[in-house]
Design an enzyme around this catalytic site. Structure first.
Site, PDB file in Angstrom:
ATOM      1  N   ASN A   1      37.784  -9.773   1.786  1.00  0.00           N
ATOM      2  CA  ASN A   1      36.971 -10.956   2.046  1.00  0.00           C
ATOM      3  C   ASN A   1      37.845 -12.157   1.696  1.00  0.00           C
ATOM      4  O   ASN A   1      38.046 -12.459   0.535  1.00  0.00           O
ATOM      5  CB  ASN A   1      35.703 -10.928   1.181  1.00  0.00           C
ATOM      6  CG  ASN A   1      34.893 -12.212   1.315  1.00  0.00           C
ATOM      7  OD1 ASN A   1      35.186 -13.057   2.166  1.00  0.00           O
ATOM      8  ND2 ASN A   1      33.880 -12.354   0.478  1.00  0.00           N
ATOM      9  N   TRP A   2      38.363 -12.784   2.736  1.00  0.00           N
ATOM     10  CA  TRP A   2      39.297 -13.888   2.506  1.00  0.00           C
ATOM     11  C   TRP A   2      38.597 -15.142   1.991  1.00  0.00           C
ATOM     12  O   TRP A   2      39.234 -16.078   1.556  1.00  0.00           O
ATOM     13  CB  TRP A   2      40.040 -14.223   3.811  1.00  0.00           C
ATOM     14  CG  TRP A   2      41.051 -13.209   4.232  1.00  0.00           C
ATOM     15  CD1 TRP A   2      41.279 -11.966   3.688  1.00  0.00           C
ATOM     16  CD2 TRP A   2      42.009 -13.355   5.292  1.00  0.00           C
ATOM     17  NE1 TRP A   2      42.301 -11.333   4.360  1.00  0.00           N
ATOM     18  CE2 TRP A   2      42.764 -12.170   5.340  1.00  0.00           C
ATOM     19  CE3 TRP A   2      42.284 -14.367   6.214  1.00  0.00           C
ATOM     20  CZ2 TRP A   2      43.791 -11.975   6.278  1.00  0.00           C
ATOM     21  CZ3 TRP A   2      43.296 -14.182   7.152  1.00  0.00           C
ATOM     22  CH2 TRP A   2      44.037 -12.986   7.166  1.00  0.00           C
ATOM     23  N   LYS A   3      37.270 -15.168   2.100  1.00  0.00           N
ATOM     24  CA  LYS A   3      36.499 -16.367   1.726  1.00  0.00           C
ATOM     25  C   LYS A   3      37.073 -17.577   2.477  1.00  0.00           C
ATOM     26  O   LYS A   3      37.520 -17.412   3.608  1.00  0.00           O
ATOM     27  CB  LYS A   3      36.493 -16.535   0.208  1.00  0.00           C
ATOM     28  CG  LYS A   3      36.025 -15.235  -0.480  1.00  0.00           C
ATOM     29  CD  LYS A   3      35.735 -15.343  -1.934  1.00  0.00           C
ATOM     30  CE  LYS A   3      35.282 -13.973  -2.450  1.00  0.00           C
ATOM     31  NZ  LYS A   3      34.908 -13.987  -3.864  1.00  0.00           N
TER      32      LYS A   3
ATOM     33  N   GLY B   1      35.924 -12.879  -9.008  1.00  0.00           N
ATOM     34  CA  GLY B   1      36.900 -13.947  -9.227  1.00  0.00           C
ATOM     35  C   GLY B   1      37.171 -14.237 -10.696  1.00  0.00           C
ATOM     36  O   GLY B   1      37.791 -15.238 -11.028  1.00  0.00           O
TER      37      GLY B   1
ATOM     38  N   HIS C   1      26.445 -12.274   0.670  1.00  0.00           N
ATOM     39  CA  HIS C   1      27.409 -12.399  -0.417  1.00  0.00           C
ATOM     40  C   HIS C   1      26.836 -13.315  -1.506  1.00  0.00           C
ATOM     41  O   HIS C   1      26.135 -14.281  -1.212  1.00  0.00           O
ATOM     42  CB  HIS C   1      28.732 -12.971   0.105  1.00  0.00           C
ATOM     43  CG  HIS C   1      29.832 -12.870  -0.888  1.00  0.00           C
ATOM     44  ND1 HIS C   1      29.990 -13.780  -1.911  1.00  0.00           N
ATOM     45  CD2 HIS C   1      30.796 -11.932  -1.056  1.00  0.00           C
ATOM     46  CE1 HIS C   1      31.023 -13.407  -2.656  1.00  0.00           C
ATOM     47  NE2 HIS C   1      31.524 -12.291  -2.157  1.00  0.00           N
TER      48      HIS C   1
ATOM     49  N   GLU D   1      28.311  -5.960  -5.781  1.00  0.00           N
ATOM     50  CA  GLU D   1      29.215  -6.942  -6.366  1.00  0.00           C
ATOM     51  C   GLU D   1      28.519  -7.643  -7.527  1.00  0.00           C
ATOM     52  O   GLU D   1      27.761  -8.599  -7.305  1.00  0.00           O
ATOM     53  CB  GLU D   1      29.630  -7.984  -5.320  1.00  0.00           C
ATOM     54  CG  GLU D   1      30.400  -7.416  -4.161  1.00  0.00           C
ATOM     55  CD  GLU D   1      31.318  -8.462  -3.543  1.00  0.00           C
ATOM     56  OE1 GLU D   1      32.498  -8.162  -3.372  1.00  0.00           O
ATOM     57  OE2 GLU D   1      30.846  -9.581  -3.243  1.00  0.00           O
TER      58      GLU D   1
ATOM     59  N   GLU E   1      28.088 -15.587  -3.216  1.00  0.00           N
ATOM     60  CA  GLU E   1      28.427 -17.008  -3.114  1.00  0.00           C
ATOM     61  C   GLU E   1      27.474 -17.714  -2.151  1.00  0.00           C
ATOM     62  O   GLU E   1      27.150 -18.886  -2.329  1.00  0.00           O
ATOM     63  CB  GLU E   1      29.901 -17.167  -2.691  1.00  0.00           C
ATOM     64  CG  GLU E   1      30.822 -16.881  -3.872  1.00  0.00           C
ATOM     65  CD  GLU E   1      32.155 -16.273  -3.495  1.00  0.00           C
ATOM     66  OE1 GLU E   1      32.576 -16.373  -2.333  1.00  0.00           O
ATOM     67  OE2 GLU E   1      32.786 -15.675  -4.403  1.00  0.00           O
TER      68      GLU E   1
ATOM     69  N   SER F   1      36.756  -8.389  -8.670  1.00  0.00           N
ATOM     70  CA  SER F   1      38.052  -8.254  -9.334  1.00  0.00           C
ATOM     71  C   SER F   1      38.664  -6.872  -9.145  1.00  0.00           C
ATOM     72  O   SER F   1      39.335  -6.343 -10.031  1.00  0.00           O
ATOM     73  CB  SER F   1      37.945  -8.594 -10.827  1.00  0.00           C
ATOM     74  OG  SER F   1      37.539  -9.941 -10.985  1.00  0.00           O
TER      75      SER F   1
ATOM     76  N   GLY G   1      38.267  -9.640  -2.873  1.00  0.00           N
ATOM     77  CA  GLY G   1      38.451 -11.085  -2.690  1.00  0.00           C
ATOM     78  C   GLY G   1      39.899 -11.469  -2.919  1.00  0.00           C
ATOM     79  O   GLY G   1      40.760 -11.274  -2.054  1.00  0.00           O
ATOM     80  N   GLY G   2      40.179 -11.975  -4.107  1.00  0.00           N
ATOM     81  CA  GLY G   2      41.509 -12.491  -4.444  1.00  0.00           C
ATOM     82  C   GLY G   2      42.660 -11.589  -4.037  1.00  0.00           C
ATOM     83  O   GLY G   2      43.639 -12.046  -3.438  1.00  0.00           O
TER      84      GLY G   2
HETATM   85  P1  13P Z   1      37.291 -11.006  -6.186  1.00  0.00           P
HETATM   86  O1  13P Z   1      37.951  -9.746  -5.740  1.00  0.00           O
HETATM   87  O2  13P Z   1      38.152 -12.223  -6.027  1.00  0.00           O
HETATM   88  O3  13P Z   1      36.680 -10.878  -7.530  1.00  0.00           O
HETATM   89  O4  13P Z   1      36.082 -11.263  -5.164  1.00  0.00           O
HETATM   90  C1  13P Z   1      35.217 -10.235  -4.893  1.00  0.00           C
HETATM   91  C2  13P Z   1      34.353 -10.635  -3.777  1.00  0.00           C
HETATM   92  O5  13P Z   1      33.534 -11.524  -3.892  1.00  0.00           O
HETATM   93  C3  13P Z   1      34.523  -9.938  -2.497  1.00  0.00           C
HETATM   94  O6  13P Z   1      33.494 -10.256  -1.622  1.00  0.00           O
END
Ligand code: 13P
Length: 250
Positions: A9-11, A172, A94, A166, A96, A212, A233-234
Site C-alpha cells: 500500500n503505497w499510500k 507506521g 483502511h 491492521e 487512515e 509495520s 505500507g512503509g
Molecule cells: P506500515 O507498514 O507503514 O505500518 O503501514 C501498514 C499499512 O497501513 C498498510 O495498509
C-alpha cells in the site's frame, strides 16, 4: 492450500517517475514469488503502474473506491473507472480513511459492494485503535467492523474479498503486533466469517496482517497458521524490502 497474498500500500507516495522506477526494481526480485503480489498505488499513478507491471506477476491495486456508479461526487473515483484502468484489487476501509476521512462501517460496506459489482477484488481492512486495545475491546471492534463490512455480501462474493487485519497502533509506528497477537485477532475475524458464511468459507478466506510488517518480521508473521498474507505500507516503498516480504519463505 491457500495462496498467500502480499500487497504493497503505497499510500500517498510516488509520482510517475518514482512509480516506473520502483516497479521496474521490484519486478525481477519477485518474479518467482509463490504468493500473489499486488501494488496499490495512488489513482494518478495507475496508468504508469499498469504499463510498468505489464508482463510481470505484479497485480495492480487502488486504495479507495466510491460506492456510486457515477454522479455528483466531487473528488471521488468509481469502481468502473478503476476497472477500466485494469485495476484488480482495491483497498477498502483502511484505518487512515476511517480516521481522517470519515469512513464508517456503513460506507465500507457500500464501497465493498460497488467494487465487487464492477468485478474488482477487495482488500477489506479492519483493526482496533490503541485505546480500544488497551481497554480490551479488540475482539469486539474487529467483530463489529467485519460483520458490518460484510453485510449482504454473498458467499460467492466473499471469494473476491481478502480481509486485512491492521491494528491502528501498529501502522507506521514500527511497533508490530506480536505474531501471537496478530494470529489471535485474525482468529477472531475468521470466527466472524464462519458465523456469517460457514466453516468452509472461513477456512478459505485469506486474511492478511498489516502494521509495520517488514523484511525482518515477515517470515515469523507469515509462519502463523491464521496469517495468509501481508498489507505493507512503509516497507513497500523500497524494492528490496518489499521483495523480501514477498519472498518471505526464501
Ligand atoms: P506500515 O507498514 O507503514 O505500518 O503501514 C501498514 C499499512 O497501513 C498498510 O495498509
Amino acid at each position: 492450500m491457500k495462496r498467500p497474498i502480499i500487497a504493497g500500500n503505497w499510500k500517498m507516495n510516488n509520482n510517475k517517475e518514482g512509480t516506473k522506477k520502483l516497479i521496474a526494481e521490484i519486478a525481477p526480485l519477485v518474479k518467482d514469488a509463490e504468493c500473489e503480489v499486488v501494488v496499490c498505488v495512488p489513482f494518478t499513478d495507475l496508468e504508469t503502474a499498469r504499463k510498468a507491471a505489464r508482463g510481470t506477476n505484479i497485480q495492480l491495486g487502488a486504495q479507495n473506491v466510491h460506492w456510486a456508479e457515477k454522479g455528483a461526487f466531487t473528488g471521488e473515483i468509481s469502481a468502473d473507472m478503476l476497472a477500466e484502468m485494469k485495476v484488480k484489487y482495491v483497498i477498502v476501509g483502511h484505518s487512515e480513511r476511517r480516521q481522517y476521512f470519515g469512513e464508517t462501517d456503513a460506507t465500507v460496506n457500500m464501497r465493498t459492494k460497488a467494487a465487487l459489482k464492477a468485478g474488482l477484488k477487495v482488500i477489506l481492512c479492519v483493526g482496533e485503535l490503541l485505546s480500544e486495545r488497551e481497554s480490551k475491546k479488540t475482539a469486539e471492534v474487529v467483530t463489529r467492523q467485519t460483520t458490518e463490512a460484510l453485510k449482504d455480501i454473498t458467499k460467492q462474493e466473499l471469494k473476491k474479498i481478502v480481509l486485512a487485519y491492521e491494528p491502528v497502533w501498529a501502522i507506521g509506528t514500527g511497533r508490530t503486533a506480536t505474531s501471537q497477537d496478530a494470529n489471535d485477532t485474525i482468529k477472531v475475524i475468521r470466527k466472524v466469517v464462519r458465523k456469517l458464511f460457514g466453516r468452509a468459507a472461513a477456512q478459505s478466506v485469506r486474511i492478511q496482517y498489516g502494521g509495520s510488517m517488514n523484511a525482518k518480521n515477515a517470515k515469523e508473521l507469515m509462519a502463523m497458521p491464521q496469517i495468509d498474507g501481508g498489507l505493507i505500507g512503509g516497507a513497500s516503498l523500497k524494492a528490496e524490502d518489499f521483495a523480501k516480504v514477498v519472498n518471505f519463505n526464501a
